[in-house]
Structure formats: structure tokens, C-alpha cells
Write a protein that holds these residues in place. Structure first.
Motif, short mmCIF file in Angstrom:
data_model
loop_
_atom_site.label_atom_id
_atom_site.label_comp_id
_atom_site.label_asym_id
_atom_site.label_seq_id
_atom_site.Cartn_x
_atom_site.Cartn_y
_atom_site.Cartn_z
N LEU A 4 0.86 -1.17 0.00
CA LEU A 4 0.00 0.00 0.00
C LEU A 4 0.90 1.23 0.00
O LEU A 4 1.99 1.20 0.56
N GLU A 5 0.40 2.32 -0.57
CA GLU A 5 1.26 3.51 -0.64
C GLU A 5 0.40 4.76 -0.79
O GLU A 5 -0.60 4.76 -1.51
N ASN A 6 0.79 5.81 -0.07
CA ASN A 6 0.25 7.14 -0.33
C ASN A 6 1.42 8.10 -0.43
O ASN A 6 2.56 7.67 -0.65
N ASP A 7 1.20 9.38 -0.24
CA ASP A 7 2.30 10.33 -0.42
C ASP A 7 3.19 10.44 0.81
O ASP A 7 4.16 11.21 0.81
N ARG A 8 2.92 9.65 1.86
CA ARG A 8 3.71 9.71 3.09
C ARG A 8 4.31 8.37 3.49
O ARG A 8 5.43 8.31 3.99
N LEU A 9 3.55 7.29 3.30
CA LEU A 9 3.97 5.98 3.79
C LEU A 9 3.85 4.92 2.71
O LEU A 9 3.00 5.03 1.80
N LYS A 10 4.67 3.90 2.82
CA LYS A 10 4.50 2.69 2.02
C LYS A 10 4.53 1.48 2.96
O LYS A 10 5.36 1.41 3.87
N ILE A 11 3.61 0.58 2.74
CA ILE A 11 3.34 -0.52 3.65
C ILE A 11 3.53 -1.84 2.93
O ILE A 11 3.13 -1.98 1.76
N GLY A 12 4.12 -2.83 3.62
CA GLY A 12 4.23 -4.16 3.08
C GLY A 12 3.46 -5.16 3.93
O GLY A 12 3.51 -5.09 5.16
N ILE A 13 2.74 -6.08 3.28
CA ILE A 13 1.98 -7.12 3.98
C ILE A 13 2.25 -8.45 3.30
O ILE A 13 2.14 -8.57 2.07
#
Length: 296
Positions: A4-13
Motif C-alpha cells: 500500500l502507498e500514499n504520499d507519506r507511507l509505504k506498507i508491506g503485507i
């Protein structure tokens, strides 16, 4: 692996266990999640269902039959999750009961967990549907581990956990042989609302809280301020844990708790167990907010 990604964070699952494994700043690439060094502790943020912690002798009774149940339940290593929804900023996983699971958990259910990015916050949604014709019984929770210190050259003892409200709660001690919750407690707050982290804090295993006033806890550096905030409005219990001398800290929102040393081993009598009627749905949410100062 899903992202997942927005302009502040990127997430891995990860697909296995629908386990959160990364929270990174878009701008600095700073990693906030423990990266599961197998020589220390080989997990990132296991999802806990349908029980928390240990059951006495790894077993429980329901309607006259005895069942085996692994520590923290069967979700955290499960590979049968299906992705139900996926967008740039949200993913939902579903696990349905099946014949294999009913050998250890004799209920028809649907377990959903979703991760949602909003600005500088990751929201973790849990949902349990009772598909059975009888009441079902369960606990659920999270086990996210955060890098601490951050960066690694800092000292662990420069960090603390600060709670939003004054606390008088003491940590319930675990029996180190069985992993069950005892009646004994110990004071762990170094001030009215702060637990100072130190390498030997977890020599007697996890800190276990049943009666906190707070629903938010801040991971803070002594001079640099807040790193992140975990809000656990949907959870009545909290665990805090790390391997002694390890460079991380787990902040664990629980709806349920390990068996007591006094347990009858009857599932319906277990402390903290949730009872859910047929055709009903249970929801619980916690969130992880990264401080803006660590996103640049």
C-alpha cells in the motif's frame, strides 16, 4: 507480498498470516517495523486469533471434547487467506473456517483483517463473522514489533512508552514454565504514565495489562520526542514485549488474554473470551500513526 502507498507511507503485507511486515517513510525510506531477524525473533506483526498467548497444556475443552490450540492461535502462520479487496491504500484479507481448522476450532466463522492507509496513519481493522448455528467464542489481537532504537546506533534506554492518561496499573506476571497468567503483579511504570525501556525489562517475559486507563501509547525518544502512536480503542488488554536485549519493542493490543493458572480449560469460561451470537459480526480496530517529524 502486497504493498500500500500514499504520499507519506509505504506498507508491506505478507500473504502468509496476512502479516504486516513493513512501514516505511516515502521520503526518507526509514523503516519502522522490526525486520524479523530469525536469530532473534522471526516475526514482524503476527495476527492473533482465536486465542491470545498460551492455553494450559496447549488445550481447551468445549462441549465435552478436548482440542489442541497453538500459542496465539492458527491465523499467524496460515496460508489460506484470500484477498477480497485491494486498492492503492487498502487491502482486505479473508480466512474462512474449513475442515482442517475445525479439528482444532469447531466453529463456522469468517475472519477478516484489512489494512488502510490514511495520511500518516495505518488503520488495522478486524472483523469476525459468526457463520455457525451456535454462539462462537474467540479472542483476537495484534503483535506489531517496532524498531527500537531508531536509528540503530542510539541506545534502547533512550526510549520510553508514554501513555495518554495517568496509570496505576501493574503488569501481571506470567509463569515462565507454562506461559499462563498468574495472580502476581509488579510495578513497571517509571512515572505516572511512562514505562522507560531498558534491555532487561522483559527478562520475566511480556508485560501484561488488564486495567489501563489509556487507549493510546506513544513510543518516544528522550530528546527527539514521539516516533509513533498506537491507538487501541477497540481492545481491553495490552501486552508489551521483546526478547531481552533485542532492538525492537512489541506493543500488542489484545481482546483477550492467555489462560490463567486457575483456568478450568473450558473455552466458554476463559478470561477475556468474546461470545458472538449466530449471524452476528464483531469488529475491533487499532491504528499506528507515524510522527510527522520522522517522515522527512
Amino acid at each position: 507480498m502486497y504493498h500500500l502507498e500514499n504520499d507519506r507511507l509505504k506498507i508491506g503485507i505478507k500473504h502468509k498470516g496476512a502479516e504486516l511486515c513493513s512501514i516505511k517513510s516515502i521520503h526518507s525510506d526509514k523503516e519502522f517495523m522490526w525486520q524479523a531477524d530469525p536469530s532473534v525473533w522471526g516475526s514482524h506483526a503476527p495476527n492473533l486469533f482465536p486465542i491470545i498467548g498460551m492455553m494450559k497444556a496447549g488445550r481447551y475443552n468445549y462441549k465435552g471434547k478436548s482440542y489442541n490450540m497453538p500459542k496465539h492461535g492458527f491465523v499467524r502462520h496460515n496460508e489460506d487467506f484470500e484477498v477480497n479487496k485491494l486498492s492503492d491504500t487498502r487491502i482486505e484479507f479473508i480466512l474462512n473456517s474449513n475442515a482442517e481448522l475445525k479439528e482444532i476450532y469447531p466453529f463456522d466463522f469468517r475472519f477478516k483483517i484489512s489494512y488502510e492507509l490514511k495520511d500518516d496513519t495505518l488503520i488495522v481493522h478486524h472483523e469476525v463473522e459468526n457463520l455457525d448455528t451456535d454462539n462462537i467464542y474467540f479472542s483476537l489481537g495484534g503483535h506489531p514489533a517496532f524498531n527500537c532504537p531508531l536509528p540503530h546506533e542510539e541506545n534502547y534506554s533512550d526510549y520510553s512508552l508514554e501513555f495518554e492518561k495517568p496509570e496505576q496499573s501493574e503488569s501481571y506476571l506470567l509463569d515462565l514454565t507454562s506461559g499462563l497468567v498468574t495472580d502476581n503483579t509488579k510495578p513497571v511504570f517509571s512515572s505516572v504514565n511512562t514505562i522507560k525501556l531498558r534491555p532487561d525489562l522483559f527478562n520475566e517475559d511480556a508485560l501484561v495489562f488488564k486495567d489501563l486507563n489509556s487507549k493510546s501509547v506513544f513510543l518516544k525518544h528522550s530528546s527527539k520526542g514521539t516516533v509513533l502512536t498506537l491507538k487501541f480503542d477497540g481492545f481491553d488488554y495490552l501486552g508489551i514485549w521483546a526478547k531481552p536485549n533485542a532492538p525492537y519493542v512489541c506493543i500488542e493490543p489484545w481482546q483477550g488474554i492467555a489462560d490463567s493458572i486457575h483456568t478450568t480449560q473450558e473455552l466458554t469460561e476463559k478470561e477475556g473470551i468474546i461470545e458472538l451470537a449466530p449471524k452476528s459480526t464483531y469488529k475491533a480496530t487499532y491504528s499506528i500513526e507515524i510522527d510527522k517529524g520522522h517522515l522527512v
